[in-house]
Design an enzyme around this catalytic site. Structure first.
Site, PDB file in Angstrom:
ATOM      1  N   ASP A  11       7.856  -0.309  17.486  1.00 17.24           N
ATOM      2  CA  ASP A  11       8.446   1.062  16.989  1.00 17.24           C
ATOM      3  C   ASP A  11       9.204   1.645  18.019  1.00 17.24           C
ATOM      4  O   ASP A  11       9.011   2.593  18.589  1.00 17.24           O
ATOM      5  CB  ASP A  11       7.211   2.006  16.871  1.00 17.24           C
ATOM      6  CG  ASP A  11       6.104   1.549  15.790  1.00 17.24           C
ATOM      7  OD1 ASP A  11       6.408   0.869  14.741  1.00 17.24           O
ATOM      8  OD2 ASP A  11       4.868   1.679  15.924  1.00 17.24           O
ATOM      9  N   LYS A  34       6.040  -6.212  13.273  1.00 14.61           N
ATOM     10  CA  LYS A  34       5.989  -4.970  12.277  1.00 14.61           C
ATOM     11  C   LYS A  34       7.274  -4.288  12.673  1.00 14.61           C
ATOM     12  O   LYS A  34       7.701  -3.801  13.713  1.00 14.61           O
ATOM     13  CB  LYS A  34       4.828  -4.406  12.402  1.00 14.61           C
ATOM     14  CG  LYS A  34       4.708  -2.823  11.461  1.00 14.61           C
ATOM     15  CD  LYS A  34       3.307  -2.508  11.370  1.00 14.61           C
ATOM     16  CE  LYS A  34       3.458  -1.484  12.612  1.00 14.61           C
ATOM     17  NZ  LYS A  34       4.477   0.060  12.206  1.00 14.61           N
ATOM     18  N   ASP A  61       7.083  -2.530   7.276  1.00 15.16           N
ATOM     19  CA  ASP A  61       6.165  -1.323   7.063  1.00 15.16           C
ATOM     20  C   ASP A  61       6.956   0.109   6.453  1.00 15.16           C
ATOM     21  O   ASP A  61       7.018   0.800   7.197  1.00 15.16           O
ATOM     22  CB  ASP A  61       5.274  -1.037   8.481  1.00 15.16           C
ATOM     23  CG  ASP A  61       4.474  -0.023   8.396  1.00 15.16           C
ATOM     24  OD1 ASP A  61       3.971   0.293   7.145  1.00 15.16           O
ATOM     25  OD2 ASP A  61       4.102   0.616   9.374  1.00 15.16           O
ATOM     26  N   LYS A  63       5.813   1.784   3.534  1.00 14.32           N
ATOM     27  CA  LYS A  63       5.087   2.501   2.617  1.00 14.32           C
ATOM     28  C   LYS A  63       5.367   3.267   1.810  1.00 14.32           C
ATOM     29  O   LYS A  63       5.513   4.702   1.641  1.00 14.32           O
ATOM     30  CB  LYS A  63       4.543   3.673   3.943  1.00 14.32           C
ATOM     31  CG  LYS A  63       3.743   2.887   5.073  1.00 14.32           C
ATOM     32  CD  LYS A  63       2.950   4.117   5.909  1.00 14.32           C
ATOM     33  CE  LYS A  63       2.240   3.691   7.023  1.00 14.32           C
ATOM     34  NZ  LYS A  63       3.321   3.098   8.085  1.00 14.32           N
ATOM     35  N   ASP A  66       6.432   6.687  -4.523  1.00 12.06           N
ATOM     36  CA  ASP A  66       7.515   7.164  -5.477  1.00 12.06           C
ATOM     37  C   ASP A  66       7.203   6.980  -6.983  1.00 12.06           C
ATOM     38  O   ASP A  66       6.040   6.277  -7.052  1.00 12.06           O
ATOM     39  CB  ASP A  66       8.966   6.538  -5.216  1.00 12.06           C
ATOM     40  CG  ASP A  66       9.999   7.770  -5.342  1.00 12.06           C
ATOM     41  OD1 ASP A  66      10.086   8.473  -6.418  1.00 12.06           O
ATOM     42  OD2 ASP A  66      10.942   7.935  -4.419  1.00 12.06           O
ATOM     43  N   PRO A  68       6.896   4.712 -10.328  1.00  7.61           N
ATOM     44  CA  PRO A  68       6.696   3.663 -10.419  1.00  7.61           C
ATOM     45  C   PRO A  68       8.093   2.666 -10.729  1.00  7.61           C
ATOM     46  O   PRO A  68       8.283   1.553  -9.997  1.00  7.61           O
ATOM     47  CB  PRO A  68       5.716   3.158 -11.823  1.00  7.61           C
ATOM     48  CG  PRO A  68       5.272   4.504 -11.490  1.00  7.61           C
ATOM     49  CD  PRO A  68       6.198   5.734 -11.276  1.00  7.61           C
ATOM     50  N   ASN A  69       9.029   3.266 -11.672  1.00  3.87           N
ATOM     51  CA  ASN A  69      10.495   2.502 -11.643  1.00  3.87           C
ATOM     52  C   ASN A  69      11.149   2.450 -10.163  1.00  3.87           C
ATOM     53  O   ASN A  69      11.582   1.407 -10.128  1.00  3.87           O
ATOM     54  CB  ASN A  69      11.032   3.369 -12.809  1.00  3.87           C
ATOM     55  CG  ASN A  69      12.483   2.781 -12.927  1.00  3.87           C
ATOM     56  OD1 ASN A  69      12.567   1.611 -13.488  1.00  3.87           O
ATOM     57  ND2 ASN A  69      13.533   3.336 -12.682  1.00  3.87           N
ATOM     58  N   THR A 124      -4.883   5.833   9.859  1.00  5.68           N
ATOM     59  CA  THR A 124      -5.822   5.619  10.879  1.00  5.68           C
ATOM     60  C   THR A 124      -5.706   7.054  11.857  1.00  5.68           C
ATOM     61  O   THR A 124      -6.733   7.285  12.686  1.00  5.68           O
ATOM     62  CB  THR A 124      -5.690   4.507  11.913  1.00  5.68           C
ATOM     63  OG1 THR A 124      -4.249   4.335  12.419  1.00  5.68           O
ATOM     64  CG2 THR A 124      -6.041   3.266  11.111  1.00  5.68           C
ATOM     65  N   GLN A 195      -4.193   7.691  17.645  1.00  9.27           N
ATOM     66  CA  GLN A 195      -5.052   7.153  16.841  1.00  9.27           C
ATOM     67  C   GLN A 195      -6.600   7.908  16.886  1.00  9.27           C
ATOM     68  O   GLN A 195      -6.944   8.187  17.852  1.00  9.27           O
ATOM     69  CB  GLN A 195      -5.219   5.641  17.008  1.00  9.27           C
ATOM     70  CG  GLN A 195      -3.807   4.801  17.004  1.00  9.27           C
ATOM     71  CD  GLN A 195      -3.432   4.605  15.723  1.00  9.27           C
ATOM     72  OE1 GLN A 195      -4.215   4.942  14.364  1.00  9.27           O
ATOM     73  NE2 GLN A 195      -2.212   4.176  15.415  1.00  9.27           N
ATOM     74  N   GLY A 215       0.770  -2.074  19.159  1.00 10.96           N
ATOM     75  CA  GLY A 215       2.053  -1.497  19.417  1.00 10.96           C
ATOM     76  C   GLY A 215       1.886  -1.221  20.823  1.00 10.96           C
ATOM     77  O   GLY A 215       2.402  -2.046  21.524  1.00 10.96           O
ATOM     78  N   ARG A 216       1.684  -0.114  21.276  1.00 11.94           N
ATOM     79  CA  ARG A 216       2.154   0.380  22.570  1.00 11.94           C
ATOM     80  C   ARG A 216       1.248  -0.202  23.519  1.00 11.94           C
ATOM     81  O   ARG A 216       1.954  -0.719  24.875  1.00 11.94           O
ATOM     82  CB  ARG A 216       1.700   1.952  22.501  1.00 11.94           C
ATOM     83  CG  ARG A 216       2.837   2.980  21.969  1.00 11.94           C
ATOM     84  CD  ARG A 216       2.461   4.205  21.906  1.00 11.94           C
ATOM     85  NE  ARG A 216       1.437   4.466  20.598  1.00 11.94           N
ATOM     86  CZ  ARG A 216       1.041   5.555  20.130  1.00 11.94           C
ATOM     87  NH1 ARG A 216       1.464   6.606  20.531  1.00 11.94           N
ATOM     88  NH2 ARG A 216       0.308   5.593  19.083  1.00 11.94           N
TER      89      ARG A 216
END
Length: 242
Positions: A11, A34, A61, A63, A66, A68-69, A124, A195, A215-216
């Site tokens: 990140d 990621k 990642d 996410k 929107d 579907p099309n 999370t 988190q 990550g961190r």
């Protein structure tokens, strides 16, 4: 189908940060990386091509959430990048998730394997209080997550992003091969940060997580390579349901 490498969440804000980080590792060591929204919006597809050129696996990642099309068309594009895993928000609904899978299948070049497609249930960072007050979902957090997981399975996706605390019940509500990728993983004694629902690598393994995202605790460690290997050993050598 447990992956023995922890997925490292890079990140970072800049492409140069990714290069600096990956150069710390032996070129022969193949990582699972990621790449998230901030980095992709800054560097675009070139960061994916760079990480893949080094032989690493990539979870992109973004996410998607929107109509579907739009999601179907976007997945056709993402499939051409050669990534190994992508995701959507389960809150987009059954039709959107089914469209995401169609787009991936259509966009995957001949001879390549379709990227794994998973859905985010509840982040999370989301507590039950936040879910009730902000989303106006008045079930328990666990019930919300399991419902999203069942809809994800019904749509033909490969699994979900979820807290390790929900893995056992998600697999019971879907099937044993349904992927549970769990962020919010922290080695014992590490800072929790933003988190809300966390576990150690060994706890996540024992409870049945298939992938963990860290990550961190790795990227901000004084010695990221050593931190990665310590987490990898704990994750890979733990016994499921021990």
């Amino acid at each position: 189908m447990q992956e023995n490498r922890p997925v490292i969440a890079l990140d970072f804000p800049e492409f140069s940060d990714v290069k600096d980080f990956l150069e710390k590792f032996d070129p022969q060591e193949k990582l699972y990386i990621k790449l998230g929204m901030e980095l992709f919006y800054t560097a675009g597809p070139q960061v994916v091509y760079y990480v893949k050129s080094l032989g690493h696996s990539v979870f992109l990642d973004l996410k998607l959430h929107d109509i579907p099309n739009t999601v179907e068309s976007s997945m056709r594009v993402l499939a051409r990048l050669g990534v190994d895993m992508v995701n959507v928000h389960a809150a987009g609904g059954l039709e959107m998730m089914s469209a995401a899978r169609r787009g991936l299948e259509m966009g995957t070049p001949a001879g390549r394997t379709r990227p794994l497609l998973i859905a985010v249930t509840q982040l999370t960072s989301t507590s039950e209080e936040i879910m009730h007050n902000d989303q106006k979902i008045m079930t328990t957090l666990e019930e919300s997550v399991i419902n999203y997981a069942q809809k994800t399975n019904e749509a033909g996706l490969d699994g979900v992003v979820c807290s390790a605390h929900e893995v056992e019940k998600i697999k019971a509500a879907t099937h044993e091969d349904f992927i549970c990728l769990t962020p919010g993983i922290r080695p014992k004694g590490a800072a929790v940060g933003d988190q809300k629902r966390v576990m150690t690598p060994s706890q996540a393994r024992a409870i049945g997580s298939d992938y963990i995202v860290v990550g961190r605790p790795i990227t901000q460690a004084a010695d990221p390579v050593n931190a990665y290997h310590s987490i990898k050993i704990e994750w890979a050598q733990s016994t499921k349901n021990s």
